[in-house]
Design a protein around this motif. Structure first.
Motif, short mmCIF file in Angstrom:
data_model
loop_
_atom_site.label_atom_id
_atom_site.label_comp_id
_atom_site.label_asym_id
_atom_site.label_seq_id
_atom_site.Cartn_x
_atom_site.Cartn_y
_atom_site.Cartn_z
N GLU A 88 -47.16 -17.67 10.18
CA GLU A 88 -47.54 -18.59 11.26
C GLU A 88 -48.82 -18.13 11.96
N ARG A 127 -34.11 -15.29 11.61
CA ARG A 127 -35.22 -15.87 12.41
C ARG A 127 -36.57 -15.71 11.73
N PHE A 128 -36.95 -14.44 11.47
CA PHE A 128 -38.14 -14.11 10.66
C PHE A 128 -38.12 -12.61 10.40
N GLN A 146 -34.76 -24.02 22.96
CA GLN A 146 -36.02 -23.82 23.69
C GLN A 146 -36.44 -25.05 24.49
N HIS A 150 -43.97 -23.45 9.26
CA HIS A 150 -45.38 -23.13 9.54
C HIS A 150 -46.20 -22.91 8.28
N THR A 169 -39.41 -17.19 25.49
CA THR A 169 -38.35 -17.64 24.58
C THR A 169 -37.11 -16.77 24.65
N ASP A 175 -41.04 -28.42 16.08
CA ASP A 175 -40.88 -27.02 16.48
C ASP A 175 -40.69 -26.90 18.00
N HIS A 177 -39.11 -18.47 9.26
CA HIS A 177 -40.54 -18.68 9.55
C HIS A 177 -41.38 -17.88 8.57
N TRP A 199 -45.47 -15.01 23.51
CA TRP A 199 -44.72 -16.22 23.89
C TRP A 199 -43.22 -16.01 23.68
N LEU A 200 -42.86 -15.40 22.54
CA LEU A 200 -41.44 -15.10 22.28
C LEU A 200 -40.89 -14.17 23.36
N ILE A 230 -49.64 -22.99 20.32
CA ILE A 230 -49.58 -21.51 20.34
C ILE A 230 -50.84 -20.91 19.71
N LEU A 271 -48.02 -16.31 19.80
CA LEU A 271 -46.64 -16.25 19.32
C LEU A 271 -45.81 -15.07 19.84
N HIS A 284 -36.10 -25.78 17.63
CA HIS A 284 -35.24 -24.79 18.30
C HIS A 284 -34.71 -25.51 19.55
N1 GUN Z 1 -41.30 -17.21 14.80
C1 GUN Z 1 -40.12 -16.58 15.07
N2 GUN Z 1 -39.44 -17.21 16.03
C2 GUN Z 1 -40.16 -18.28 16.38
C3 GUN Z 1 -39.97 -19.32 17.32
O1 GUN Z 1 -38.97 -19.41 18.04
N3 GUN Z 1 -40.96 -20.27 17.39
C4 GUN Z 1 -42.07 -20.20 16.61
N4 GUN Z 1 -43.00 -21.15 16.73
N5 GUN Z 1 -42.28 -19.22 15.72
C5 GUN Z 1 -41.34 -18.28 15.60
#
Ligand code: GUN
Ligand code: ZN
Length: 429
Positions: free
Chosen positions: A232, A201-202, A79, A268, A98, A319, A229, A93-94, A297, A90, A76
């Motif tokens: 993860e 994204r996910f 980032q 992941h 992020t 990542d 993703h 953290w987002l 993470i 995660l 990313h």
């Molecule tokens: N899952 C969704 N977005 C992200 C991201 O930006 N980084 C990571 N490591 N996992 C994610």
């Protein structure tokens, strides 16, 4: 067309060391590669190539190891500015680090500044190709693809789609994600060395209608890659279950909307169910291992030997910035440590193969990049196997090439990268 003969130690792969052992790597103590324009046109022993090409410019790199540049198959770039942010898992953290940073990419100038910083950092670390998520903003993709085009760097990227569970200033819709992605795709896909990647994204940040729209776009452009993703962290998987109560598992939330296939890339993929592993294998989708992110993470331990052993295709990636490094050397070191914790240590040949050929294969680009081979694009690096006193004192007592390379994998950084070429052109490192 310019022809340059590069002399040095040379390392290439004739196959996968996972299938056939480390001997598939071809190592020449005094080798040479001939670069004609942007491509590799010959490779072999130095004496042989000097005799065969007597009138070309010669660059002698001495004891440096010439090998393919690293291919980082999940990053990313947006980032970059928040790499190494402390103390969150995660989802927190987002939200904490992020998303506030990604919101800044509405501004093209800011995106351009970060794109330049990112490319300078990764080239200094020997990475010659990467596959990146953008932000929801088309400007994030314009910025990175302009920058890679300027440098003639092979790159993959896509605008990230998110229409729920993100801040209001980071939300698109099913329709705008489709329209913006389609427009970027038509402008940037196969523009220079750039390729567009469809990028939901996910599952937690896309509604079912947005996943469906991304599946429809991919069906219209099946030659594109699709990245997202998968599995993860355990909290993330529980969240997916609550958002998609009728799904068989996490992978099913993608499969239902057509987001599976040999050109899918799942980042992941740590906590996979047996059904998910079987479907990934059947469809030929690629997995991307992101070791420094998984430790940083706190996500878990990827089962490299188990998955590759059953025939899964796997690439290696930083990542950035969930990962804690821009360096594929550091990434290989952490992949090794994770493999030790799993009780299945990766050989240096396997680590180097994953960070070059393996990543190129999941990107469906192994006939173009990731190896030194006639016809390949001339993306390569010169690696110093004695770049620090700590490494040198270990590598000088090595009895074979793998023992000599391994200290650089474990302890090396950008100081080990002496020179980098993109499509035959030397870069400033
Ligand atoms: N899952 C969704 N977005 C992200 C991201 O930006 N980084 C990571 N490591 N996992 C994610
Ligand atoms: Zn990621």
């Amino acid at each position: 067309m310019t022809n340059t003969l590069h002399l040095g130690r040379v390392l290439t792969f004739d196959g996968s060391p996972f299938d056939n052992g480390p001997d598939v790597a071809q190592y020449m103590r005094r080798g040479a590669i001939l670069v004609s324009g942007q491509h590799i046109s010959d490779i072999g022993e130095a004496d042989v190539l000097r005799a065969r090409h007597p009138n070309v410019e010669v660059q002698d790199h001495g004891d440096l190891l010439l090998m393919a540049g690293f291919v980082d198959s999940h990053v990313h770039y947006a980032q970059t500015g928040i790499i190494a942010s402390w103390g969150k898992r995660l989802i927190d953290w987002l939200n904490s680090y992020t998303f506030p940073e990604e919101a800044r990419f509405a501004d093209l100038e800011y995106a351009q500044t970060v794109a330049t910083t990112y490319l300078n950092l990764i080239i200094a670390n020997g990475t010659t190709s990467f596959c990146s998520y953008g932000t929801i903003h088309p400007a994030s993709i314009d910025a990175i693809f302009h920058a890679t085009r300027e440098r003639n760097m092979r790159a993959w990227a896509g605008k990230t789609a998110m229409d729920r569970n993100a801040p209001d200033n980071l939300i698109d819709t099913a329709q705008t994600a489709y329209d913006d992605s389609a427009k970027l795709l038509s402008h940037w896909h196969e523009n220079g060395r750039n390729r567009y990647v469809i990028t939901p994204r996910f599952s937690p940040t896309s509604t079912e209608s947005q996943l469906e729209a991304m599946g429809a776009l991919w069906a219209e452009h099946p030659d594109c890659l699709m990245q997202t993703h998968l599995s993860e962290q355990v909290e993330e998987i529980a969240w997916v279950q609550s958002l998609f109560p009728n799904a068989k598992d996490y992978l099913d939330t993608y499969e239902t909307y057509g987001l599976i296939g040999s050109r899918a890339l799942y980042g992941h993929a740590i906590h996979l169910e047996e059904r998910e592993k079987a479907r990934i294998l059947e469809t030929g989708a690629g997995l991307v291992h992101c070791p420094t992110s998984n430790t940083f993470i706190g996500s878990g331990l990827f089962d490299m030997k188990g998955l590759v052993g059953t025939g899964h295709r796997v690439g290696l990636a930083t990542d950035t910035g969930g990962g804690s490094s821009f360096s594929m050397l550091r990434t290989m070191a952490t992949a090794y440590e994770i493999s030790q914790l799993k009780g299945t240590p990766l050989h240096p040949a396997e680590l180097l193969w994953l960070s070059t050929v393996g990543s190129a294969k999941v990107l469906h680009a192994d006939t173009l990049i990731g190896n030194l081979s006639i016809g390949h694009e001339a993306d390569f690096i010169a690696l110093d196997l004695a770049s620090t006193p700590a490494i040198e004192q270990r590598s000088t007592r090595a009895e074979d090439i793998w023992e000599e390379i391994f200290p650089t994998i474990m302890m090396g950084d950008d100081r080990a990268i002496s020179q980098v070429w993109l499509a035959g052109t030397a870069q400033k490192v």
